[in-house]
Design an enzyme around this catalytic site. Structure first.
Site, PDB file in Angstrom:
ATOM      1  N   ASN A   8       0.946  -1.024   0.053  1.00 51.25           N
ATOM      2  CA  ASN A   8      -0.074   0.102  -0.039  1.00 51.25           C
ATOM      3  C   ASN A   8       0.958   1.220   0.058  1.00 51.25           C
ATOM      4  OD1 ASN A   8      -1.933   2.018   0.379  1.00 51.25           O
ATOM      5  ND2 ASN A   8      -2.935   1.066   2.237  1.00 51.25           N
ATOM      6  N   ARG A  89      -2.317  -2.192  -3.708  1.00 52.68           N
ATOM      7  CA  ARG A  89      -3.810  -1.265  -3.441  1.00 52.68           C
ATOM      8  C   ARG A  89      -3.795  -0.162  -4.346  1.00 52.68           C
ATOM      9  NH1 ARG A  89      -5.485   2.906   0.972  1.00 52.68           N
ATOM     10  NH2 ARG A  89      -7.537   2.953   0.321  1.00 52.68           N
ATOM     11  N   HIS A 178     -13.534   1.251  -0.358  1.00 53.73           N
ATOM     12  CA  HIS A 178     -13.393   0.031   0.724  1.00 53.73           C
ATOM     13  C   HIS A 178     -13.698  -1.290  -0.277  1.00 53.73           C
ATOM     14  CE1 HIS A 178     -13.941   3.229   4.041  1.00 53.73           C
ATOM     15  NE2 HIS A 178     -12.670   3.040   3.764  1.00 53.73           N
ATOM     16  N   ARG A 239     -14.553  13.214   8.075  1.00 55.97           N
ATOM     17  CA  ARG A 239     -15.262  13.728   6.855  1.00 55.97           C
ATOM     18  C   ARG A 239     -16.665  14.091   7.062  1.00 55.97           C
ATOM     19  NH1 ARG A 239     -12.885   8.492   3.618  1.00 55.97           N
ATOM     20  NH2 ARG A 239     -10.653   9.214   3.770  1.00 55.97           N
ATOM     21  N   ASP A 282     -11.506  10.799  17.259  1.00 53.50           N
ATOM     22  CA  ASP A 282     -11.515   9.307  17.676  1.00 53.50           C
ATOM     23  C   ASP A 282     -12.788   8.821  18.767  1.00 53.50           C
ATOM     24  OD1 ASP A 282     -10.874   6.869  19.335  1.00 53.50           O
ATOM     25  OD2 ASP A 282      -8.832   6.973  18.751  1.00 53.50           O
ATOM     26  N   GLU A 332     -14.927  -3.550  14.389  1.00 54.92           N
ATOM     27  CA  GLU A 332     -14.502  -4.705  15.085  1.00 54.92           C
ATOM     28  C   GLU A 332     -13.999  -4.592  16.391  1.00 54.92           C
ATOM     29  OE1 GLU A 332     -10.771  -5.994  13.112  1.00 54.92           O
ATOM     30  OE2 GLU A 332     -11.921  -5.733  11.064  1.00 54.92           O
ATOM     31  N   GLU A 382      -7.778  -6.760   3.863  1.00 57.28           N
ATOM     32  CA  GLU A 382      -7.354  -6.517   2.678  1.00 57.28           C
ATOM     33  C   GLU A 382      -6.127  -6.760   2.119  1.00 57.28           C
ATOM     34  OE1 GLU A 382      -9.216  -2.032   2.375  1.00 57.28           O
ATOM     35  OE2 GLU A 382      -8.575  -2.351   4.296  1.00 57.28           O
TER      36      GLU A 382
END
Length: 395
Positions: A8, A89, A178, A239, A282, A332, A382
């Protein structure tokens, strides 16, 4: 046993994992941070130990050279001949790439040209591909696109209600993001449930710093919350998610902003959980301050509200669902957020099992036995999906 590298690359970073195949085990991993800047950080993790070094790393070729030499120095590989494939990626594949692709000069050029859709990502990812190509010219490389999984969407879901010629001339449409994660976790969920993926209607909630919801029917993406760029969709860490386009012009006038990019920066970097709360992007910080700071609680409530709205709309779009799954960092790792989301669907008979929701690791069912829908936690991977695409396309 062969070895495959999943990469990546960014404009100032290069992250990688080395897998053995066919057992799909991570042998080593590492990264370069502050690539092209002073005091670059070079890091390798192997056998539970971390090796790091600080120094100037001017470009991707230098970074790749250092990584490969370290693999030899640490006896992680005996020679470069052990490396049989490299997967990268790539964020934006536009309309050109409906699947991952074996890298050719044409593919590299197209990745560069698609940079207008992902200016912060595609150029660095192209540079990473070229660096490996220069050093390991005989090793096949595969580009794995975040957007390709969503190329199965119907025009009714990916087109905006704009003059149609904007789509024809400029490629204006919903691309999503994603995709590699949604593809991996939907397949993993079907395997866990011991049911054919083609028979399942799945709503996948990728909840991290960037977050998206995906409606998946028979293994194909039907609709997704992110849009032309990853700015659209649900509220995210920094965002804004969906907003009225007229608001952009209004705020530019009020804030005396001339450059549209300055407004886009506000929507990308200063909005979302951070903008609403004024505390932090966060979720853990917001949960810690929610009882004393009403804006922290408001940010959490808005975050949950937007997820619930998308799940509800996708249940209607799919005409029901068999599985709702949570993945990525927050999906998760935060049982409270999962419970808040699922509790909004108790009226449909979807019920959370508090014990399995709050305890356990790895892929697991967190709904009750009498729940009308299976709710799962599915850790995403991924990089493993990238490795599998390398194998699939290069044989």
């Amino acid at each position: 046993m062969s070895k495959i590298i999943a990469v990546n690359s960014g404009s100032s970073t290069l992250k990688w994992k080395l897998y053995s195949y066919p057992d799909e085990k991570v042998i080593a991993k590492g990264m370069v941070d502050r690539l092209g800047l002073s005091d670059s950080v070079f890091e390798v993790k192997y056998n539970g130990e971390k090796t790091s070094k600080v120094g100037d790393i001017p470009d991707h070729i230098t970074a790749v050279n250092m990584m490969l030499e370290k693999l030899l120095d640490m006896d992680i590989i005996k020679s470069y001949d052990e490396i049989t494939g490299i997967g990268h990626r790539v964020v934006a594949g536009g309309n050109l790439f409906k699947d991952s692709a074996v890298v050719t000069p044409k593919v590299i050029q197209e990745i560069k040209e698609l940079a207008e859709f992902a200016p912060l990502h595609n150029p660095g990812q192209a540079a990473g591909i070229e660096a490996f190509e220069k050093i390991l010219p005989d090793v096949p490389q595969v580009a794995v696109f975040d957007t390709s999984f969503h190329q199965t969407m119907d025009p009714v879901n990916y087109l905006y209600s704009l003059p149609y010629e904007y789509y024809e001339k400029y490629g204006v449409r919903k691309f999503g993001a994603h995709g590699t994660s949604h593809r991996y976790v939907s397949s993993a969920a079907a395997k866990y449930l011991n049911k054919p993926l083609k028979d399942l209607k799945i709503i996948s909630c990728h909840l991290g710093s960037g977050a998206s919801i995906d409606a998946i029917d028979g293994g194909k993406s039907i609709d997704t919350s992110m849009g032309f760029t990853p700015l659209a969709g649900i509220t995210m860490s920094t965002r804004s998610g969906d907003i009225d386009a007229s608001l952009v012009a209004y705020l530019m006038q009020k804030l005396k902003i001339i450059d549209p990019q300055e407004m886009i920066t506000i929507l990308n970097n200063k909005s979302g959980l951070l903008g609403i709360s004024g505390v932090s992007p966060d979720m853990r910080d917001l949960i810690a301050t929610k009882d004393d700071n009403k804006r922290s609680k408001l940010a959490i409530d808005i975050f949950i509200n937007r997820i619930v709205k998308y799940i509800g709309s996708y249940i209607a779009l799919l005409k029901g669902t068999d599985v709702i799954l949570f993945t990525a960092g927050m999906g998760e790792g935060n049982p409270w957020i999962r419970e808040l989301v699922i509790d909004s669907f108790n009226y449909m008979g979807i019920k959370i099992n508090k014990e399995t929701n709050e305890n356990g690791k790895g892929i697991r069912k967190i709904s009750t036995d009498d729940s009308t829908v299976d709710v799962l936690v599915v850790p995403t991977d991924e990089e493993l999906m990238i490795v599998r695409d390398v194998v699939r396309l290069t044989k």
